[in-house]
Design a protein around this motif. Sequence first.
Motif, PDB file in Angstrom:
ATOM      1  N   ALA B  20      -1.408   4.958   2.635  1.00 56.01           N
ATOM      2  CA  ALA B  20      -2.729   4.370   2.391  1.00 56.01           C
ATOM      3  C   ALA B  20      -3.365   4.980   1.148  1.00 56.01           C
ATOM      4  CB  ALA B  20      -3.625   4.569   3.608  1.00 56.01           C
ATOM      5  N   ALA B  21      -3.159   6.284   0.965  1.00 56.48           N
ATOM      6  CA  ALA B  21      -3.789   6.962  -0.165  1.00 56.48           C
ATOM      7  C   ALA B  21      -3.264   6.405  -1.486  1.00 56.48           C
ATOM      8  CB  ALA B  21      -3.543   8.465  -0.071  1.00 56.48           C
ATOM      9  N   ARG B  24      -4.483   2.822  -2.021  1.00 58.40           N
ATOM     10  CA  ARG B  24      -5.895   2.834  -2.416  1.00 58.40           C
ATOM     11  C   ARG B  24      -6.008   3.112  -3.904  1.00 58.40           C
ATOM     12  NH1 ARG B  24      -8.753   7.250  -3.527  1.00 58.40           N
ATOM     13  NH2 ARG B  24     -11.031   7.113  -3.635  1.00 58.40           N
ATOM     14  N   LEU B  28      -7.451   0.470  -6.682  1.00 62.06           N
ATOM     15  CA  LEU B  28      -8.664   0.802  -7.437  1.00 62.06           C
ATOM     16  C   LEU B  28      -8.357   0.832  -8.924  1.00 62.06           C
ATOM     17  CD1 LEU B  28     -10.375   3.529  -5.203  1.00 62.06           C
ATOM     18  CD2 LEU B  28     -10.962   1.116  -5.460  1.00 62.06           C
ATOM     19  N   THR B  49      -4.825   0.885  11.162  1.00 64.56           N
ATOM     20  CA  THR B  49      -6.231   0.998  10.791  1.00 64.56           C
ATOM     21  C   THR B  49      -6.393   1.500   9.356  1.00 64.56           C
ATOM     22  OG1 THR B  49      -6.742   1.465  13.095  1.00 64.56           O
ATOM     23  CG2 THR B  49      -8.437   1.970  11.487  1.00 64.56           C
ATOM     24  N   ALA B  50      -5.541   2.454   8.974  1.00 65.91           N
ATOM     25  CA  ALA B  50      -5.647   2.994   7.623  1.00 65.91           C
ATOM     26  C   ALA B  50      -5.382   1.899   6.597  1.00 65.91           C
ATOM     27  CB  ALA B  50      -4.668   4.144   7.437  1.00 65.91           C
ATOM     28  N   LEU B  52      -5.743  -1.322   7.076  1.00 62.28           N
ATOM     29  CA  LEU B  52      -6.855  -2.260   7.159  1.00 62.28           C
ATOM     30  C   LEU B  52      -8.046  -1.766   6.335  1.00 62.28           C
ATOM     31  CD1 LEU B  52      -8.280  -4.699   8.462  1.00 62.28           C
ATOM     32  CD2 LEU B  52      -8.802  -3.243  10.421  1.00 62.28           C
ATOM     33  N   GLN B  53      -8.311  -0.478   6.462  1.00 55.86           N
ATOM     34  CA  GLN B  53      -9.456   0.091   5.736  1.00 55.86           C
ATOM     35  C   GLN B  53      -9.290  -0.046   4.231  1.00 55.86           C
ATOM     36  OE1 GLN B  53     -11.308   3.563   8.570  1.00 55.86           O
ATOM     37  NE2 GLN B  53      -9.784   4.170   7.095  1.00 55.86           N
ATOM     38  N   VAL B  54      -8.065   0.154   3.762  1.00 53.95           N
ATOM     39  CA  VAL B  54      -7.821   0.062   2.324  1.00 53.95           C
ATOM     40  C   VAL B  54      -8.046  -1.362   1.843  1.00 53.95           C
ATOM     41  CG1 VAL B  54      -6.070   0.251   0.537  1.00 53.95           C
ATOM     42  CG2 VAL B  54      -6.288   2.044   2.249  1.00 53.95           C
ATOM     43  N   LEU B  56     -10.008  -3.585   3.230  1.00 51.26           N
ATOM     44  CA  LEU B  56     -11.448  -3.862   3.282  1.00 51.26           C
ATOM     45  C   LEU B  56     -12.166  -3.232   2.095  1.00 51.26           C
ATOM     46  CD1 LEU B  56     -12.043  -3.370   7.106  1.00 51.26           C
ATOM     47  CD2 LEU B  56     -12.300  -5.509   5.836  1.00 51.26           C
ATOM     48  N   LEU B  57     -11.743  -2.014   1.771  1.00 48.30           N
ATOM     49  CA  LEU B  57     -12.363  -1.320   0.643  1.00 48.30           C
ATOM     50  C   LEU B  57     -12.102  -2.090  -0.649  1.00 48.30           C
ATOM     51  CD1 LEU B  57     -13.664   1.503  -0.384  1.00 48.30           C
ATOM     52  CD2 LEU B  57     -11.327   1.936  -1.146  1.00 48.30           C
ATOM     53  N   ARG B  60     -14.141  -5.185  -0.916  1.00 50.29           N
ATOM     54  CA  ARG B  60     -15.549  -4.911  -1.196  1.00 50.29           C
ATOM     55  C   ARG B  60     -15.746  -4.526  -2.659  1.00 50.29           C
ATOM     56  NH1 ARG B  60     -18.000  -0.146   2.101  1.00 50.29           N
ATOM     57  NH2 ARG B  60     -17.278   0.991   0.286  1.00 50.29           N
ATOM     58  N   GLU B  61     -14.843  -3.720  -3.164  1.00 52.22           N
ATOM     59  CA  GLU B  61     -14.931  -3.307  -4.564  1.00 52.22           C
ATOM     60  C   GLU B  61     -14.789  -4.518  -5.488  1.00 52.22           C
ATOM     61  OE1 GLU B  61     -15.585  -0.072  -5.861  1.00 52.22           O
ATOM     62  OE2 GLU B  61     -16.230  -0.008  -3.774  1.00 52.22           O
TER      63      GLU B  61
END
Lengths: 691, 105
Positions: B20-21, B24, B28, B49-50, B52-54, B56-57, B60-61
Amino acid sequence: MSFEAEMQSALATFVVEATELLSDMEANLLDLEDGAVDEEIVNAVFRAAHTIKGSAGLFGLDHIVTFTHTVESVLDRVRGHEIAVSPRLIGALLPCKDHLALLVDGIAAGSLVSNAALDTSGLALQADLEVFLGEDGAAPPAAPSTDTATEMAATGLMHVSLRFGTDSLRSGMDPISFLRYLTTLGELRSVTTLAELIPTAEQMDAESCYLGFEVSLRTEASPAEVEAVFDFVREDSDIRVLTVASAASDWADLIDSYGPHADRVRDILAAAGDGPQAAVLTAKTIEAGPGTGVKFVDRRAAEVGTIRVDATRLDLLIDTVGELLIAGAGAALGAGSLNTHEDLRNSIGEVMRLIEGVRDSALRLRMVPIGATFARFQRVVRDVGKDLGKDVALVLAGGETEVDKGLIEHIGDPLMHLVRNALDHGIESTEDRIAAGKPARGTLWLKAYHDSGSIVVVVEDDGGGINAERVLAKAVESGLVEPGATLSEKAVYGLIFEPGFSTATEISNLSGRGVGMDVVKRNVTALHGTIDIDSRPGLGTAVQIRLPLTLAIIEGFMVGVGGATFVIPLDRVVECVELPSTSKYRDFMDLRGEVLPLARLWSVFSVPGERSRRESVVVVEHAGAKTGLVVDSLGGEFQTVIKPLGRMFAQAEGVSGSTILGNGAVALIIDVAAFIAHVTARAEQRSAQNA
Amino acid sequence: MTAPDTSGLRLPAELSIQNAAEVRAELLAVLASGDPLTLDLSEVSEFDTAGLQVLLLARREAVGLNLGFALTDVPSTVLDTLAFVGLDGTLEPIGPSAHSAGSRS
């Protein structure tokens, strides 16, 4: 971390938590057996079973799930007052707890599936439980006992709010997996994910957990059962299970806890329709006011009161701190010897003070209360008492006393032996007790307390005491004592710890298992401890074990031999005297009229170099035997971190470890017990040769 | 100037805590260079979940930077998870146009 490794670490957490739950369960079952009438205890036992089942389900450990399910069903009926707590019930449940512990041990050992032997015993236990399940035929689940339950049954709706702790993902706890598991409890009517909680791109750590989940669930399960699903992630997480029957303030609390996103959550709750009317939500939130936010923070703070740390990491810290201390001492030594600036000396003094503070705190991290070890004996006393047909109460005192974790692991076996011994040989049979005018029920005490830098653990019984005459007779018979010798009472009791001594006239299958009190003594001595026994005929016996607070650090006494330095554990040092000129070439000396055998360290350890003209004798004592160690110089007291010797030197006799001195030199730590044994053996060899 | 990459950014098989890191950082970086995000999920087999979070982030960005965001070739397992957590409507494509789904050659 690979997925494999994460599963492993999550499983390890499961094993630890399940083991704790099981030991709590055992304690609670024993309380119930003792007649404790408390709904809370029954609930706690039920929750323990339920949590284990739920967590095992997450890992797909079907054999645990199946077995626990039966146990849980029985407990559920107890909870619903359908079956009463009886000795028979507890007698059936305790072996189930043991079986579960075996299954969990299996997981710890890496076998994720059951084996035939365990299956068979598991089925037998389940069959035993059927009796409790079948009594009223297939009765429907417990009648709801509270209003909440009634209302729950009516609507079956529940709201689950999940915000997992930041570190959950890293520790292998994925909220989505838990959500999927929830589907086994009922139907998820809606799930809303709150992506708003993800911080800005710069602040967001991809491995941290941010998302919140608001779940509307339709289920037959009780809120407690749903909550239990999340028992393993409680720490640091915010998990709330609410029903329409929950206090309005709880709902308001939930909304407020979302801070800036409260409005969105209020909308979600209103849409989910599993809580009070939207209007109520709004009103109550306002009414609750700003104070609730603070309350919420407090609760979070309380929840993270403890953390689990890998013991090896702690050891590494303590080891490093120990070296830091040594290096600091070296620096202080250097600063003192040079013509240094006073400011520098002052700062070094301050640094040393801080290092010592760090060392003390680091050591305290290893300290755990002895209570958990004590609690294990409830079961031992119960089972052994039953086997022997003796009614014995166990009284625990000082369970909060903290002991080094390493010590706790080693003290269990000696304690077990002493407890069995007390039950078997100490406490008399019920008939004998009544005949002696004592209460029919025997009492066994396990006590712990701190006393001047040591921890003292006492195993005491109110039994018949030790028959000194019989001990002496037995000792004479086995050749330990010359016939006709007169010994003090204390010395006679001491004989019990001699190898090969056993007074048991009949070998029982309990304490007659081949290990005697000499093994207990050896174990205690290996921990730098001492053991004492005190007994009053007819009144009882007390065995007192005195141990150092920690194994990592000892108070040492430094001595110089030739160019080498040795450290003698200070608790073994009796006194220091000058070597009388008359004993210069003898292996003994006159110590105030006593003959003191001498051992010259330079000769024993073959230390080269010039002998000092004025040699000193350090008198050390172990198990009542004194020996004088002849050394060249006395260095004084010294607190030191023990570094174990490498495996290569494991066979080295007379040395228990090493330490590093301030100047960087290595000093060996003398194992006085082994040293005295070594010296005695050598003396005997010599006299045998001379004879 | 090179022509925009029409194949989209192919995400790794494990869109999870595993990487995920890295994902991300990668996403970005694309946004920082001013490009829209077209994420090819065809390879994704692990999604948690990790992951999914990426996503979503990143979305949003992208919205914040007024750049496009789209997911293409989403495997059914991922769709299933998105639907399960009620996000099947959220991770929809936004303009200015990322490349339409299935455009990779």
